[in-house]
Design an enzyme around this catalytic site. Structure first.
Site, PDB file in Angstrom:
ATOM      1  N   ARG A  37       0.809  -1.230   0.000  1.00  0.00           N
ATOM      2  CA  ARG A  37       0.000   0.000   0.000  1.00  0.00           C
ATOM      3  C   ARG A  37       0.837   1.274   0.000  1.00  0.00           C
ATOM      4  O   ARG A  37       0.371   2.328   0.432  1.00  0.00           O
ATOM      5  CB  ARG A  37      -0.977   0.018   1.177  1.00  0.00           C
ATOM      6  CG  ARG A  37      -1.948  -1.154   1.152  1.00  0.00           C
ATOM      7  CD  ARG A  37      -3.108  -0.950   2.110  1.00  0.00           C
ATOM      8  NE  ARG A  37      -3.848  -2.196   2.253  1.00  0.00           N
ATOM      9  CZ  ARG A  37      -3.625  -3.078   3.212  1.00  0.00           C
ATOM     10  NH1 ARG A  37      -2.713  -2.836   4.137  1.00  0.00           N
ATOM     11  NH2 ARG A  37      -4.325  -4.178   3.246  1.00  0.00           N
ATOM     12  N   LYS A  80       1.687  11.111 -11.104  1.00  0.00           N
ATOM     13  CA  LYS A  80       0.871  10.150 -11.849  1.00  0.00           C
ATOM     14  C   LYS A  80       1.697   8.901 -12.127  1.00  0.00           C
ATOM     15  O   LYS A  80       2.798   8.984 -12.668  1.00  0.00           O
ATOM     16  CB  LYS A  80       0.424  10.743 -13.180  1.00  0.00           C
ATOM     17  CG  LYS A  80      -0.712  11.730 -13.062  1.00  0.00           C
ATOM     18  CD  LYS A  80      -1.226  12.055 -14.459  1.00  0.00           C
ATOM     19  CE  LYS A  80      -2.439  12.969 -14.407  1.00  0.00           C
ATOM     20  NZ  LYS A  80      -2.948  13.248 -15.765  1.00  0.00           N
ATOM     21  N   GLU A  88       6.074  18.063 -25.282  1.00  0.00           N
ATOM     22  CA  GLU A  88       5.453  18.471 -24.010  1.00  0.00           C
ATOM     23  C   GLU A  88       5.913  19.867 -23.601  1.00  0.00           C
ATOM     24  O   GLU A  88       5.200  20.597 -22.919  1.00  0.00           O
ATOM     25  CB  GLU A  88       5.780  17.462 -22.901  1.00  0.00           C
ATOM     26  CG  GLU A  88       5.262  16.047 -23.149  1.00  0.00           C
ATOM     27  CD  GLU A  88       3.762  15.871 -22.876  1.00  0.00           C
ATOM     28  OE1 GLU A  88       3.088  16.853 -22.489  1.00  0.00           O
ATOM     29  OE2 GLU A  88       3.269  14.744 -23.084  1.00  0.00           O
ATOM     30  N   LYS A 125       4.988  22.886 -14.891  1.00  0.00           N
ATOM     31  CA  LYS A 125       4.332  21.664 -14.412  1.00  0.00           C
ATOM     32  C   LYS A 125       4.099  21.733 -12.906  1.00  0.00           C
ATOM     33  O   LYS A 125       3.014  21.399 -12.406  1.00  0.00           O
ATOM     34  CB  LYS A 125       5.198  20.448 -14.767  1.00  0.00           C
ATOM     35  CG  LYS A 125       4.642  19.098 -14.330  1.00  0.00           C
ATOM     36  CD  LYS A 125       3.543  18.594 -15.250  1.00  0.00           C
ATOM     37  CE  LYS A 125       2.918  17.298 -14.766  1.00  0.00           C
ATOM     38  NZ  LYS A 125       3.505  16.111 -15.363  1.00  0.00           N
ATOM     39  N   GLU A 138      -6.026  16.359 -10.271  1.00  0.00           N
ATOM     40  CA  GLU A 138      -6.642  16.594 -11.573  1.00  0.00           C
ATOM     41  C   GLU A 138      -8.139  16.831 -11.470  1.00  0.00           C
ATOM     42  O   GLU A 138      -8.929  16.258 -12.215  1.00  0.00           O
ATOM     43  CB  GLU A 138      -6.335  15.419 -12.526  1.00  0.00           C
ATOM     44  CG  GLU A 138      -6.499  15.799 -13.990  1.00  0.00           C
ATOM     45  CD  GLU A 138      -5.884  14.770 -14.934  1.00  0.00           C
ATOM     46  OE1 GLU A 138      -5.424  13.727 -14.474  1.00  0.00           O
ATOM     47  OE2 GLU A 138      -5.871  15.046 -16.144  1.00  0.00           O
ATOM     48  N   ARG A 156      -5.446  21.165 -13.713  1.00  0.00           N
ATOM     49  CA  ARG A 156      -4.467  20.189 -14.191  1.00  0.00           C
ATOM     50  C   ARG A 156      -4.905  19.541 -15.500  1.00  0.00           C
ATOM     51  O   ARG A 156      -4.081  19.062 -16.280  1.00  0.00           O
ATOM     52  CB  ARG A 156      -4.234  19.114 -13.119  1.00  0.00           C
ATOM     53  CG  ARG A 156      -3.131  18.147 -13.478  1.00  0.00           C
ATOM     54  CD  ARG A 156      -2.628  17.388 -12.272  1.00  0.00           C
ATOM     55  NE  ARG A 156      -1.638  16.402 -12.652  1.00  0.00           N
ATOM     56  CZ  ARG A 156      -0.913  15.695 -11.789  1.00  0.00           C
ATOM     57  NH1 ARG A 156      -1.075  15.878 -10.500  1.00  0.00           N
ATOM     58  NH2 ARG A 156      -0.031  14.814 -12.207  1.00  0.00           N
ATOM     59  N   ASN A 181      -3.574  18.111 -20.377  1.00  0.00           N
ATOM     60  CA  ASN A 181      -3.952  17.081 -21.341  1.00  0.00           C
ATOM     61  C   ASN A 181      -4.154  17.634 -22.751  1.00  0.00           C
ATOM     62  O   ASN A 181      -4.629  16.917 -23.640  1.00  0.00           O
ATOM     63  CB  ASN A 181      -5.231  16.368 -20.861  1.00  0.00           C
ATOM     64  CG  ASN A 181      -4.964  15.578 -19.596  1.00  0.00           C
ATOM     65  OD1 ASN A 181      -3.958  14.889 -19.486  1.00  0.00           O
ATOM     66  ND2 ASN A 181      -5.866  15.697 -18.632  1.00  0.00           N
ATOM     67  N   HIS A 217      -3.627  15.508 -25.687  1.00  0.00           N
ATOM     68  CA  HIS A 217      -3.485  14.133 -25.216  1.00  0.00           C
ATOM     69  C   HIS A 217      -4.682  13.244 -25.556  1.00  0.00           C
ATOM     70  O   HIS A 217      -4.525  12.036 -25.707  1.00  0.00           O
ATOM     71  CB  HIS A 217      -3.221  14.099 -23.716  1.00  0.00           C
ATOM     72  CG  HIS A 217      -1.790  14.432 -23.377  1.00  0.00           C
ATOM     73  ND1 HIS A 217      -1.210  15.631 -23.729  1.00  0.00           N
ATOM     74  CD2 HIS A 217      -0.815  13.711 -22.762  1.00  0.00           C
ATOM     75  CE1 HIS A 217       0.045  15.636 -23.309  1.00  0.00           C
ATOM     76  NE2 HIS A 217       0.313  14.492 -22.732  1.00  0.00           N
ATOM     77  N   HIS A 252      -3.624  10.126 -27.367  1.00  0.00           N
ATOM     78  CA  HIS A 252      -3.859   8.787 -26.823  1.00  0.00           C
ATOM     79  C   HIS A 252      -4.659   7.927 -27.795  1.00  0.00           C
ATOM     80  O   HIS A 252      -4.385   6.743 -27.962  1.00  0.00           O
ATOM     81  CB  HIS A 252      -4.603   8.873 -25.488  1.00  0.00           C
ATOM     82  CG  HIS A 252      -3.720   9.243 -24.337  1.00  0.00           C
ATOM     83  ND1 HIS A 252      -4.216   9.526 -23.086  1.00  0.00           N
ATOM     84  CD2 HIS A 252      -2.370   9.371 -24.251  1.00  0.00           C
ATOM     85  CE1 HIS A 252      -3.197   9.823 -22.274  1.00  0.00           C
ATOM     86  NE2 HIS A 252      -2.077   9.740 -22.959  1.00  0.00           N
ATOM     87  N   HIS A 304       5.179   8.700 -27.463  1.00  0.00           N
ATOM     88  CA  HIS A 304       4.115   9.472 -26.829  1.00  0.00           C
ATOM     89  C   HIS A 304       4.158  10.941 -27.256  1.00  0.00           C
ATOM     90  O   HIS A 304       3.142  11.527 -27.646  1.00  0.00           O
ATOM     91  CB  HIS A 304       4.234   9.343 -25.314  1.00  0.00           C
ATOM     92  CG  HIS A 304       3.277  10.199 -24.557  1.00  0.00           C
ATOM     93  ND1 HIS A 304       1.913  10.008 -24.604  1.00  0.00           N
ATOM     94  CD2 HIS A 304       3.479  11.275 -23.748  1.00  0.00           C
ATOM     95  CE1 HIS A 304       1.318  10.924 -23.859  1.00  0.00           C
ATOM     96  NE2 HIS A 304       2.244  11.699 -23.319  1.00  0.00           N
TER      97      HIS A 304
END
Lengths: 365, 365
Positions: A118, A140, A182, A224, A234, A238, A242, A245, A249, A262
């Site tokens: 955990r 992330k 980016e 960032k 997010e 935030r 994206n 993205h 994606h 990417h």
């Protein structure tokens, strides 16, 4: 060495930026928990930099886990392999994981650190431009599912990020350029001065001129860090990160995660999103041209393969995390340096923007 | 209906306790996010209570995921099967998971909720006594590894817990008794009055007399909620909840998770830990006798199978999450109702306590 503090609501952590930091023994020792350490890297980065890092960790109880390079490795099986290594070395809650590599190594070992017992301590040593300016800041972590990227994961903030700019010397031009996508994004969504600076200094940046590179990475991490500090989970601003993205994606999914890096997919996605913004009348004509031109100067693709299946893209868009049940949420531009989250695009607008992204490819071949 | 608020540092959530709550439509609607809902249950609970819950959720976009009953199902594959279902139903970040079942269903679907798209809303409808008094409060989620229990997981707090005591009517005596082990634990580690009350009311409790049962569950959840509120991430006092669990987990691992229910293993583990406490002179003679007697009256085992391998147990103890690199940390008793975390047991003390737990079995057969 520069230090950027990422200020989160409940904790903060430093990003160290400098040349040769991988071998800075005291820096590492300052942030490691008392237990054993697992270094996770890949078979491209490890031969280059593992010994440097291990030298800095001399005397610390450590094990190594090497994965094959590449986005297709970002699977549930690879993640569980890291868990197996942690168990084999009898790692406990006081253990550390150090991710030495690019975004894939960082994301997947971050998820291992988030989920092993955990949560254990996680430190990052990003070695690609993309990971340095983006993936290593923000917490992330995750793995891909065959149906989409990063569909499984966790928010798990690192204890520290050590950005050694010396590692960029061995980065291929393609990987370097992918990272620049980016960087362009930060300019496009919130930092118009930075965008203009890149336009004025594109050649120096592509040549990896040291002072320009340092400024580029520093300003990217600042952007960032500011966004993440404002919205760790997010829930709001935030989402602007994206930009490009959703389309990116979808394109990656549709091309089996093997055709584009990417950053390359994000470059194409940004142009598509900008084109949609223009068509919707949200930003002035010419916006897409500026973005497209800068990306092209950075050696990045700006259009999709002509044979890309529209139906596959639209299906992938529906499952994107940025979507919500009521409509397709996209990050769009009001200007270079000013972005919004918007749910008012009609399917037809989206299809048209994609078709133009396909079309420009056809025009250029 | 009683409501117990679990007050965490950054958020709080309610545990509702009452007869027939599963069908309380407004209660569910109050806590569900706006997206789709996946109900996760098992093949024993679903035939009994799924229709009741679905009736309460009438009109809500929902899917069902049923797993086979039992601890051996708490695997990485089962967890990923739930992820597959979420993807197949195109669940997004606004989706919900409702766990309808015991601890296994709760833990594994909780980890799915924690990790799907880095976290979606999670609601619990625990249907076993064990899950009602323990597993459903506190946010621990996870899966087992072949090397140990709950080695992979996350902290992910539910949005609400709905404890419907009517579901206990169909619980087998063995499952019911296993739940009582964790109840006895609360008395042993921090609530001496509750322990005495159980001694005075053991027969009524075993008969599931309604008023006694309500008080028993309420007081258990209060104990758990107080501890979790004080120490959400198990940095301190929450470790006391692991009383009996280090030995219990080792016994479960050594017997392949198939011979004992979790509560049964914990019962044996508590007696072993208490015996160690007595031998170390930490608590007065007779302490183990009181615990052992109450557990026996509740139909629980208090000794290990005579053929249990000592070496396997000791090896499993080393990997237990409660261990740290420097020594074996165990929760020990200073009295009924007063416990400590202690790292000063010598291996010999531990071996002796285990041997006596084996011996008492031999004596009783």
């Amino acid at each position: 060495m520069k230090t950027i503090n990422v200020e989160l609501e409940h904790n903060a952590y430093p990003v160290y930026l400098g040349h040769g930091l991988l071998s800075d023994s005291s820096l590492w020792r300052k942030h490691l928990a008392t237990g054993k350490t697992l270094i996770v890297s890949n078979d491209v980065v490890a031969p280059l930099y593992l010994d440097v890092l291990r030298g800095a960790l001399n005397g610390i109880d450590q094990e190594i886990h090497i994965i094959p390079d590449g986005e297709p490795m970002k699977t549930v099986e690879t993640w569980y392999g890291i868990v197996d290594s942690l168990i084999a070395m009898q790692a406990r809650r006081d253990a550390n994981i150090i991710a030495l590599g690019g975004g894939v190594v960082g994301d997947i070992s971050g998820f291992a650190a988030a989920s092993y017992m955990r949560g254990i301590r996680f430190l990052q040593a990003p070695t690609t431009l993309l990971a340095q300016v983006d993936a290593s800041v923000g917490g992330k972590t995750g793995i891909n599912h065959k149906q989409g990227k990063n569909l499984v994961g966790a928010f798990h903030q690192p204890a520290a990020v050590v950005v050694d700019t010396a590692t960029l010397a061995t980065l291929s031009a393609r990987e370097f350029n992918a990272g620049l996508a980016e960087v362009v994004k930060y300019g496009a969504i919130r930092d118009p001065r930075f965008f203009s600076w890149m336009e004025d200094n594109a050649a120096k940046i592509s040549d990896r001129e040291e002072a320009s590179l340092n400024y580029l990475i520093y300003r990217s991490i600042m952007n960032k860090a500011e966004i993440v500090a404002e919205d760790e989970k997010e829930a709001g601003v935030r989402a602007l990160l994206n930009f490009g993205h959703s389309f990116g994606h979808a394109l990656e999914a549709e091309t089996g995660y093997s055709e584009f890096l990417h950053g390359e997919a994000v470059a194409i996605g940004m142009v598509t999103a900008s084109r949609l913004s223009e068509a919707r009348g949200l930003c002035e004509p010419g916006t897409t041209g500026r973005i497209s031109e800068l990306l092209t100067r950075f050696g990045l693709p700006v259009s999709m393969p002509a044979q890309t299946e529209m139906s596959g893209l639209l299906s992938a868009l529906q499952l994107d995390k940025k979507a919500v049940a009521t409509g397709l949420r996209l990050v769009l531009l009001e200007a270079i340096g000013q972005s919004i989250v918007d749910s008012n695009s009609k399917q037809n607008d989206v299809v048209n923007a994609i078709e133009q992204s396909l079309g420009s490819k056809q025009a250029s071949t």
